[in-house]
Design an enzyme around this catalytic site. Sequence first.
Site, PDB file in Angstrom:
ATOM      1  N   SER A  20     -23.862 -26.021  50.856  1.00 24.27           N
ATOM      2  CA  SER A  20     -23.160 -25.232  51.865  1.00 24.27           C
ATOM      3  C   SER A  20     -21.688 -25.025  51.545  1.00 24.27           C
ATOM      4  CB  SER A  20     -23.296 -25.895  53.240  1.00 24.27           C
ATOM      5  OG  SER A  20     -24.640 -26.001  53.621  1.00 24.27           O
TER       6      SER A  20
ATOM      7  N   HIS B  19     -17.957 -27.019  55.065  1.00 27.00           N
ATOM      8  CA  HIS B  19     -18.017 -25.563  55.127  1.00 27.00           C
ATOM      9  C   HIS B  19     -16.616 -24.970  55.191  1.00 27.00           C
ATOM     10  CE1 HIS B  19     -22.317 -25.690  57.065  1.00 27.00           C
ATOM     11  NE2 HIS B  19     -22.207 -26.422  55.969  1.00 27.00           N
TER      12      HIS B  19
END
Length: 229
Positions: free
Chosen positions: A124, A178
Amino acid sequence: MERGGGSTPLTWGLIGLSLLGYIAEGLCGGDWGTIGGKTLVACGGLYGPALFEGGEWWRLLSAMFLHGGIEHLALNMISLYIVGRIMEVYFPPLDYLLIYFLSGIGGFLLSLALHPDTVIIGASGAIFGIFGALGGFVLFHRERLGSHYHTFLKEFGIILGLNLVFDLAVPGIDMSAHIGGLLLGGIGGYLASGHRRLFYLFVAGVSLGILAGAFWLQKHFALSSIPYF
């Protein structure tokens, strides 16, 4: 502005490595649905004591190709397929890989600093780095992109929406990796789009920052009592 080429070997290569990583998780004892923490550590997941006390620095790379379950893998690979192919058209291969791995590793260390007792895995942070790089590209070329600008905005919304739904629906998802990857990728993508010398300085600076952060975290873990299971 236009660059040709429908072949995207880097994106498919990264997807292939993640699929191999998921197969390895099953072979390590996972149930192919939800992979437990001990299995993830055994397969190369990022776990602070293993990294700093065991000296297993390779986990900063291997953890990028592991996922916590089939849903986690599927979402990340769909996202990578969408943004990776675009990235590969507009950025040189070396830029792509530098941004991908620096964003992934930088996001990992930020997550590790905030959640030192968890096992961290997934692509991610790296994928958000690629997404950020495309944002930087669009920002730099915003007056020249024309219709491509609207295409980017559409896919931007799709990916953010998918990841937001997944992050809210699944417990244990850490947004810090993220955010870290997105910021690093955004800056890197903007500089790579038109400031080559600054981009290489950025890569060097981020690399040094990662080393400094890793040494700082190593001292922190030396004083902690987190078990190495």
